[in-house]
Write a protein that holds these residues in place. Structure first.
Motif, PDB file in Angstrom:
ATOM      1  N   PRO A  53     -32.856  18.701  81.600  1.00 48.55           N
ATOM      2  CA  PRO A  53     -32.457  20.065  80.991  1.00 48.55           C
ATOM      3  C   PRO A  53     -33.397  20.685  80.171  1.00 48.55           C
ATOM      4  O   PRO A  53     -34.471  20.213  79.878  1.00 48.55           O
ATOM      5  N   ALA A  54     -33.359  22.051  79.841  1.00 49.43           N
ATOM      6  CA  ALA A  54     -34.324  22.637  78.757  1.00 49.43           C
ATOM      7  C   ALA A  54     -34.281  22.137  77.343  1.00 49.43           C
ATOM      8  O   ALA A  54     -33.366  21.397  77.151  1.00 49.43           O
ATOM      9  N   TRP A  55     -35.290  21.944  76.879  1.00 52.73           N
ATOM     10  CA  TRP A  55     -35.354  21.462  75.563  1.00 52.73           C
ATOM     11  C   TRP A  55     -34.836  22.498  74.650  1.00 52.73           C
ATOM     12  O   TRP A  55     -35.191  23.789  74.493  1.00 52.73           O
ATOM     13  N   ASP A  56     -33.869  22.102  73.628  1.00 56.84           N
ATOM     14  CA  ASP A  56     -33.118  23.244  72.873  1.00 56.84           C
ATOM     15  C   ASP A  56     -33.335  22.860  71.377  1.00 56.84           C
ATOM     16  O   ASP A  56     -32.664  23.278  70.655  1.00 56.84           O
ATOM     17  N   GLY A  57     -34.340  22.058  71.181  1.00 58.16           N
ATOM     18  CA  GLY A  57     -34.753  21.781  69.748  1.00 58.16           C
ATOM     19  C   GLY A  57     -34.306  20.373  69.240  1.00 58.16           C
ATOM     20  O   GLY A  57     -35.021  19.650  68.267  1.00 58.16           O
ATOM     21  N   TYR A 124     -39.066  16.853  65.715  1.00 58.78           N
ATOM     22  CA  TYR A 124     -40.072  16.768  64.714  1.00 58.78           C
ATOM     23  C   TYR A 124     -39.871  17.504  63.540  1.00 58.78           C
ATOM     24  O   TYR A 124     -39.201  18.633  63.632  1.00 58.78           O
ATOM     25  N   PRO A 125     -40.263  17.290  62.262  1.00 64.32           N
ATOM     26  CA  PRO A 125     -39.931  18.275  61.279  1.00 64.32           C
ATOM     27  C   PRO A 125     -40.599  19.578  61.486  1.00 64.32           C
ATOM     28  O   PRO A 125     -41.626  19.479  62.012  1.00 64.32           O
ATOM     29  N   GLN A 126     -40.231  20.509  60.887  1.00 64.95           N
ATOM     30  CA  GLN A 126     -40.652  22.155  61.200  1.00 64.95           C
ATOM     31  C   GLN A 126     -42.049  22.042  60.810  1.00 64.95           C
ATOM     32  O   GLN A 126     -43.018  22.467  61.451  1.00 64.95           O
ATOM     33  N   ASP A 127     -42.574  21.506  59.609  1.00 64.45           N
ATOM     34  CA  ASP A 127     -43.977  21.418  59.064  1.00 64.45           C
ATOM     35  C   ASP A 127     -45.022  20.723  60.161  1.00 64.45           C
ATOM     36  O   ASP A 127     -46.007  21.242  60.254  1.00 64.45           O
ATOM     37  N   VAL A 128     -44.525  19.903  60.680  1.00 71.06           N
ATOM     38  CA  VAL A 128     -45.277  18.823  61.652  1.00 71.06           C
ATOM     39  C   VAL A 128     -45.388  19.917  63.079  1.00 71.06           C
ATOM     40  O   VAL A 128     -46.492  19.942  63.445  1.00 71.06           O
ATOM     41  N   MET A 129     -44.496  20.395  63.347  1.00 72.60           N
ATOM     42  CA  MET A 129     -44.537  21.422  64.340  1.00 72.60           C
ATOM     43  C   MET A 129     -45.458  22.526  64.156  1.00 72.60           C
ATOM     44  O   MET A 129     -46.265  22.976  65.048  1.00 72.60           O
ATOM     45  N   ASP A 130     -45.201  23.190  63.118  1.00 66.98           N
ATOM     46  CA  ASP A 130     -46.316  24.357  62.768  1.00 66.98           C
ATOM     47  C   ASP A 130     -47.534  23.715  62.585  1.00 66.98           C
ATOM     48  O   ASP A 130     -48.664  24.630  63.197  1.00 66.98           O
ATOM     49  N   ARG A 175     -45.042   9.707  62.751  1.00 73.63           N
ATOM     50  CA  ARG A 175     -43.819   8.356  62.473  1.00 73.63           C
ATOM     51  C   ARG A 175     -43.437   8.286  61.168  1.00 73.63           C
ATOM     52  O   ARG A 175     -42.840   7.262  60.876  1.00 73.63           O
ATOM     53  N   GLY A 176     -43.011   9.625  60.597  1.00 72.52           N
ATOM     54  CA  GLY A 176     -42.216   9.530  59.481  1.00 72.52           C
ATOM     55  C   GLY A 176     -43.259   9.680  58.033  1.00 72.52           C
ATOM     56  O   GLY A 176     -42.732   9.922  57.000  1.00 72.52           O
ATOM     57  N   GLY A 177     -44.533   9.635  58.283  1.00 68.91           N
ATOM     58  CA  GLY A 177     -45.202   9.757  57.180  1.00 68.91           C
ATOM     59  C   GLY A 177     -45.507   8.578  56.344  1.00 68.91           C
ATOM     60  O   GLY A 177     -46.595   7.828  56.064  1.00 68.91           O
ATOM     61  N   SER A 178     -44.509   7.931  55.799  1.00 63.21           N
ATOM     62  CA  SER A 178     -44.406   6.593  55.175  1.00 63.21           C
ATOM     63  C   SER A 178     -43.029   5.820  55.565  1.00 63.21           C
ATOM     64  O   SER A 178     -41.892   6.597  55.337  1.00 63.21           O
ATOM     65  N   VAL A 179     -43.129   4.859  55.796  1.00 64.72           N
ATOM     66  CA  VAL A 179     -42.048   3.947  56.560  1.00 64.72           C
ATOM     67  C   VAL A 179     -42.036   2.304  56.145  1.00 64.72           C
ATOM     68  O   VAL A 179     -43.166   1.910  56.260  1.00 64.72           O
ATOM     69  N   GLN A 180     -41.085   1.729  55.986  1.00 66.32           N
ATOM     70  CA  GLN A 180     -41.205   0.237  55.870  1.00 66.32           C
ATOM     71  C   GLN A 180     -40.179  -0.255  56.529  1.00 66.32           C
ATOM     72  O   GLN A 180     -38.950   0.528  57.004  1.00 66.32           O
ATOM     73  N   ARG A 181     -40.367  -1.255  57.552  1.00 66.75           N
ATOM     74  CA  ARG A 181     -39.326  -1.803  58.470  1.00 66.75           C
ATOM     75  C   ARG A 181     -39.321  -3.155  58.524  1.00 66.75           C
ATOM     76  O   ARG A 181     -40.405  -3.785  58.172  1.00 66.75           O
ATOM     77  N   ASN A 182     -38.154  -3.885  58.681  1.00 64.99           N
ATOM     78  CA  ASN A 182     -38.229  -5.360  58.994  1.00 64.99           C
ATOM     79  C   ASN A 182     -37.677  -5.580  60.570  1.00 64.99           C
ATOM     80  O   ASN A 182     -36.572  -5.239  60.816  1.00 64.99           O
ATOM     81  N   VAL A 183     -38.534  -6.308  61.347  1.00 69.42           N
ATOM     82  CA  VAL A 183     -38.326  -6.351  62.456  1.00 69.42           C
ATOM     83  C   VAL A 183     -38.648  -7.831  62.976  1.00 69.42           C
ATOM     84  O   VAL A 183     -39.238  -8.560  62.084  1.00 69.42           O
ATOM     85  N   GLY A 184     -38.152  -8.018  64.217  1.00 72.79           N
ATOM     86  CA  GLY A 184     -38.361  -9.403  64.882  1.00 72.79           C
ATOM     87  C   GLY A 184     -39.348  -9.258  66.221  1.00 72.79           C
ATOM     88  O   GLY A 184     -39.378  -8.214  66.807  1.00 72.79           O
ATOM     89  N   ASP A 401     -35.847  12.999  61.923  1.00 72.94           N
ATOM     90  CA  ASP A 401     -36.726  14.044  63.051  1.00 72.94           C
ATOM     91  C   ASP A 401     -37.923  13.430  63.430  1.00 72.94           C
ATOM     92  O   ASP A 401     -39.076  13.840  63.354  1.00 72.94           O
ATOM     93  N   VAL A 402     -37.956  11.959  63.871  1.00 67.52           N
ATOM     94  CA  VAL A 402     -39.019  11.092  64.230  1.00 67.52           C
ATOM     95  C   VAL A 402     -38.404  10.280  65.584  1.00 67.52           C
ATOM     96  O   VAL A 402     -37.634   9.534  65.432  1.00 67.52           O
ATOM     97  N   PRO A 403     -39.272  10.727  66.586  1.00 68.42           N
ATOM     98  CA  PRO A 403     -39.211   9.654  67.728  1.00 68.42           C
ATOM     99  C   PRO A 403     -40.091   8.511  67.511  1.00 68.42           C
ATOM    100  O   PRO A 403     -41.070   8.590  66.841  1.00 68.42           O
ATOM    101  N   TRP A 404     -39.510   7.359  67.865  1.00 67.23           N
ATOM    102  CA  TRP A 404     -40.323   6.192  67.881  1.00 67.23           C
ATOM    103  C   TRP A 404     -39.625   5.196  68.766  1.00 67.23           C
ATOM    104  O   TRP A 404     -38.703   5.584  69.566  1.00 67.23           O
ATOM    105  N   TYR A 405     -40.016   3.961  68.675  1.00 61.14           N
ATOM    106  CA  TYR A 405     -39.336   2.989  69.464  1.00 61.14           C
ATOM    107  C   TYR A 405     -38.277   2.201  69.016  1.00 61.14           C
ATOM    108  O   TYR A 405     -38.289   1.894  67.781  1.00 61.14           O
ATOM    109  N   ALA A 406     -37.413   1.900  69.649  1.00 60.97           N
ATOM    110  CA  ALA A 406     -36.346   0.611  69.474  1.00 60.97           C
ATOM    111  C   ALA A 406     -36.875  -0.397  69.395  1.00 60.97           C
ATOM    112  O   ALA A 406     -36.881  -1.424  68.486  1.00 60.97           O
ATOM    113  N   ILE A 407     -37.577  -0.965  70.470  1.00 56.97           N
ATOM    114  CA  ILE A 407     -38.505  -1.875  70.802  1.00 56.97           C
ATOM    115  C   ILE A 407     -39.521  -1.876  71.800  1.00 56.97           C
ATOM    116  O   ILE A 407     -39.470  -0.788  72.565  1.00 56.97           O
ATOM    117  N   GLU A 408     -40.649  -2.493  71.789  1.00 56.54           N
ATOM    118  CA  GLU A 408     -41.780  -2.477  72.678  1.00 56.54           C
ATOM    119  C   GLU A 408     -41.378  -3.871  73.506  1.00 56.54           C
ATOM    120  O   GLU A 408     -41.212  -4.869  72.870  1.00 56.54           O
TER     121      GLU A 408
END
Length: 453
Positions: A53-57, A124-130, A175-184, A401-408
């Motif tokens: 489809p077309a991208w709509d935001g 993505y956030p508007q400022d990142v796109m700008d 990827r969100g600017g600043s983030v903490q995650r707990n992963v396996g 407003d962050v695309p990222w990975y669920a898993i790799e």
């Protein structure tokens, strides 16, 4: 391969291997397409008249049931696969698959590709796109492609002229600017048996530091800290990285804290094909985040654009009702939980330069046009034989407003083993965005405080 004829006609795909002093910024006329026929990030806004489809935001509104707690619910819970690609019909869809995906189907009778309706959820956030739009006419490759001139933040090359620019888009993506995650992370044996290594990761872009100083560490892109929290024999070990932009002029700064020795030491091996942390030899350092680090050991060729079935909107793989046993199977993850959609990708080929060393002689990248995330990478050994296949099962973190990975995932076709990184189903507090960190928290002296059992 089906190249995009419209882009070929405009000359966007004309450059292949980069060799020069400064290259990158496009004309104001070319950049005017951003936000018009192209999205602000550089993807084709229009659909293909069929599945795409077309991208709509993108997806920017959390679905019902999301509690703003970093535990992401599926926005498409009622959708079923339109069809499944397996050994019986793989030839019919071969043009829309990578050689690595085809090899996985041929090797495992239960490795299938369930294809769902396509949703262009990347946002993505508007400022990142700008800032990305601004970068189009300002940012240049410098120092033989190892540096970025006039770069501040966001995606540097929304209209890429060569393969190296496309790779820089993946390396620098927001990827969100600043983030903490707990992963396996798991590295199953050939029979499917596995144990889990648990990490607490922190990632902070330099410009998001609480005490950000534009005149300090100008060559640093972000700071990364990774503490092992389980199993007990590894718990307390910590990796610290200052990710430099030009890693040829200034190699990545990396240190490790060894809890058993209670000692901090430099870690120059955390680069290129050095071993990945606690990976049992199943990935290199630059396999993390699909690909990271200095691009200087490869020639980069922009092959073109094509439509491919890639992992997308992979919310089933973060479902809290699933255990790791539900996901981890012999040979590969449970493909019944995977979701693939037809999207346009940039195909970039990396070939090892003469005189350089790396265990991968060639890597073929398939990079999602909407998010600039590498979604599939086929890895070849020094003899030109297909060796490892990486798939990133992506999702949109719709509250950020962050695309990222669920898993790799990274599959070894020779050994029959594989690696999965980013599992959160059994983890508490899987993601926290907007964490506030100061530069002093990313110093070698801070490692001892972080690395306690």
């Amino acid at each position: 391969m089906k190249l995009n004829k419209k882009l070929l006609a405009t000359g966007i795909l004309s450059a292949s291997m980069f060799a020069g002093s400064a290259f990158g910024a496009v004309s104001a006329e070319e950049a005017a397409k951003l936000g018009d026929s192209l999205t602000p990030m550089g993807a084709e806004k229009a659909g293909n008249g069929d599945e795409i489809p077309a991208w709509d935001g993108g997806l920017t509104t959390p679905p019902a049931g999301y509690n703003n707690d970093g535990i992401y619910v599926n926005p498409f819970p009622d959708e079923e696969p339109m069809f499944t690609i397996d050994r019986s019909n793989v030839d019919e869809y071969a043009d829309n698959l990578s050689p690595g995906q085809i090899a996985m189907i041929e090797r495992y009778d239960n490795y299938v590709i369930p294809v769902y309706p396509t949703h262009r959820t990347a946002a993505y956030p508007q400022d990142v796109m700008d800032k990305t739009v601004e970068n189009a006419t300002n940012v240049e490759l410098i120092k033989d492609g190892n540096g970025l001139g006039n770069y501040q933040t966001a995606t540097p090359f929304p209209i890429p002229q060569n393969g190296l620019e496309a790779i820089w888009n993946h390396i620098t993506r927001y990827r969100g600017g600043s983030v903490q995650r707990n992963v396996g992370q798991v590295t199953p044996q050939e029979n499917g048996n596995y144990s889990v290594v648990k990490f607490q990761d922190e990632l902070t872009w330099r410009t998001y530091l609480r005490d950000y100083d534009p005149n300090e560490d100008e060559n640093v892109l972000f700071y990364f800290k990774q503490a092992i929290t389980a199993p007990s024999r590894l718990a307390g070990n910590v990796l610290l990285v200052h990710e430099t932009i030009d890693q040829v002029a200034e190699p990545r700064r990396a240190w490790v804290y060894n809890a058993g020795q209670r000692r901090v030491r430099r870690a120059p091996q955390v680069a290129y094909d050095g071993p990945g942390t606690a990976s049992d030899g199943m990935r290199t350092s630059d396999n993390f985040d699909m690909f990271n680090g200095a691009p200087d050991r490869y020639n980069w060729e922009l092959i073109g654009k094509k439509e491919m079935y890639i992992p997308y909107n992979s919310y089933k793989l973060v479902d809290r009702d699933l255990s790791y046993d539900d996901i981890i199977k012999a040979g590969h993850i449970n493909q019944d939980l995977a979701r693939y959609e037809l999207h346009r990708v940039w195909h970039v080929r990396a070939t090892l330069k003469d005189g350089e060393r790396h265990i991968y002689g060639q890597r073929d990248f398939y990079i999602d046009e909407d998010s600039w995330q590498a979604t599939i990478i086929d890895h070849y050994d020094g003899r030109g034989e297909l060796w490892r296949v990486a798939e990133a099962h992506s999702m949109q973190f719709y509250d950020q407003d962050v695309p990222w990975y669920a898993i790799e995932t990274l599959y070894d076709l020779l050994s029959g083993r594989y690696l999965v990184l980013g599992l959160t189903n059994e983890e508490s507090d899987p993601y926290e965005f907007g964490v506030k960190r100061a530069s002093r928290e990313y110093t070698p002296s801070a490692l001892r405080r972080a690395g306690t059992r």
